[in-house]
Write an enzyme that holds these catalytic residues in place. Structure first.
Site, PDB file in Angstrom:
ATOM      1  N   ARG A 187      42.185  -7.012  27.379  1.00  0.00           N
ATOM      2  CA  ARG A 187      41.431  -7.504  28.537  1.00  0.00           C
ATOM      3  C   ARG A 187      42.324  -7.598  29.770  1.00  0.00           C
ATOM      4  NH1 ARG A 187      39.017 -12.913  26.147  1.00  0.00           N
ATOM      5  NH2 ARG A 187      38.024 -13.013  28.210  1.00  0.00           N
TER       6      ARG A 187
ATOM      7  N   LEU B  67      41.150 -12.600  16.752  1.00  0.00           N
ATOM      8  CA  LEU B  67      40.281 -11.947  17.725  1.00  0.00           C
ATOM      9  C   LEU B  67      39.714 -13.045  18.620  1.00  0.00           C
ATOM     10  CD1 LEU B  67      38.261  -9.446  15.479  1.00  0.00           C
ATOM     11  CD2 LEU B  67      40.212  -8.913  16.943  1.00  0.00           C
ATOM     12  N   ASP B  68      39.502 -12.729  19.881  1.00  0.00           N
ATOM     13  CA  ASP B  68      38.896 -13.712  20.786  1.00  0.00           C
ATOM     14  C   ASP B  68      37.504 -14.085  20.287  1.00  0.00           C
ATOM     15  OD1 ASP B  68      41.140 -13.501  22.375  1.00  0.00           O
ATOM     16  OD2 ASP B  68      40.246 -12.001  23.700  1.00  0.00           O
ATOM     17  N   LYS B  69      37.018 -15.216  20.729  1.00  0.00           N
ATOM     18  CA  LYS B  69      35.720 -15.742  20.296  1.00  0.00           C
ATOM     19  C   LYS B  69      34.620 -14.692  20.366  1.00  0.00           C
ATOM     20  CE  LYS B  69      32.244 -19.184  21.644  1.00  0.00           C
ATOM     21  NZ  LYS B  69      31.914 -20.277  22.589  1.00  0.00           N
TER      22      LYS B  69
END
Length: 324
Positions: free
Chosen positions: A236, A137-139
């Site tokens: 995104r 998962l992104d930050k």
């Protein structure tokens, strides 16, 4: 050193590709350069035959086996960072990742990651490539992640991801008033000039995102999304591609845009939400060892809840002015 064994079947749509390219698609947890080296070292069998030339063409239907020893993750330091554990057994671990938490060490983030925490809480996981991390998962994306605690579990989970047998659903808030759900089926690749960004590109890897509307507000829409593939920044990029970037996503155009006549309190909530509004809410998979179908849910984090409440309050305040 850790012994790993990988196996998969070349898919019909991969016909005509180089072997090293095909392996990179089959086994995304390993870099193409590493896979190329394994081919050259004679560690890759295709239909039981040792292949040592990376540019060898594949035709579809071949069985591929790789058996190799790899360095463990002891080059990274264990760190006593708490993990929000949703489920655990001897083979897998499911965590609910908070915002501002990087998954794997990298440039700019050499420590303080999920991987460092895993090495502290489960020292034996150092024997598993990438400390058992099979997807990221992104930050600043919150929510559910599965981690393999053993090599057999990791091998099976990676294969299931490739075969699209693991279901991952997300909640998000996108900019704009969307009228219906749909699917974004657009290939993705690294951005040609911004190397930390991804982009829709006709020569990229297949990427498919399904979405449906949960709620509509003024200028924003709450969505439920399901990944069919798992490219970096996929949701995104796909939402930005259809002109509905995620609220708070400064990288892909989701800067705060208060609606007309928005109150000061609502405008403050928007401006203080300094991350993409994206949460991995549901994870469903077959247990890699037992085969049991398992499913987990993660409630929205507090900042996301406050955002939704503010969006609802603004909508109710101005709903008589709307024409939808």
């Amino acid at each position: 050193m850790a012994q790993i064994t990988l196996s998969a079947e070349v898919q019909p749509e991969q016909m005509g590709q180089r072997l090293d390219q095909t392996l990179a698609e089959m086994f995304p947890d390993y870099s193409r350069s590493r896979l190329k080296t394994w081919i050259e070292e004679g560690l890759v069998l295709v239909n039981g035959e040792k292949i040592t030339v990376p540019r060898t063409k594949v035709y579809g239907g071949e069985s591929v086996e790789i058996s190799v020893e790899v360095e463990d993750e002891n080059r990274f330091a264990p760190e006593n960072i708490p993990l929000n554990i949703v489920y655990e057994d001897e083979h897998i671990l499911v965590i609910n990742k908070p915002k501002d938490f990087v998954v794997h060490p990298g440039a700019g983030n050499p420590s303080g990651t999920v991987l460092n925490a895993l090495l502290y809480h489960y020292p034996q996981i150092a024997e598993v490539p990438r400390a058992g991390i099979v997807h990221r998962l992104d930050k600043d994306t919150t929510g559910l992640m599965v981690v393999a605690k053993t090599i057999p579990a990791q091998t099976k989970l990676v294969r299931d991801l490739q075969k699209r047998k693991i279901t991952r659903e997300y909640e998000a808030v996108a900019y704009g008033i969307m009228t219906q759900g749909g699917t974004v089926d657009q290939p993705m690749a690294r951005h040609p000039t911004k190397r930390t960004h991804m982009a829709v590109h006709p020569l990229g890897k297949p990427a498919v995102t399904h979405y449906r509307i949960m709620e509509r507000f003024r200028n924003y829409t709450r969505l439920r999304l399901r990944l069919e593939t798992g490219r970096t920044h996929q949701i995104r990029v796909h939402m930005a591609h259809i002109a509905h970037p995620l609220l708070g996503d400064q990288t892909y155009g989701g800067r705060p845009r208060p609606p007309k006549n928005a109150g000061e309190a609502f405008t403050t909530v928007l401006r203080e939400f300094k991350r993409q509004a994206l949460h991995a809410v549901m994870l469903r998979l077959e247990h890699p060892i037992t085969g049991e179908l398992m499913e987990w849910y993660a409630p929205l984090p507090e900042d996301f809840v406050r955002l939704i409440e503010a969006l609802k309050a603004d909508y109710l305040e101005h709903k008589d002015e709307l024409d939808y």
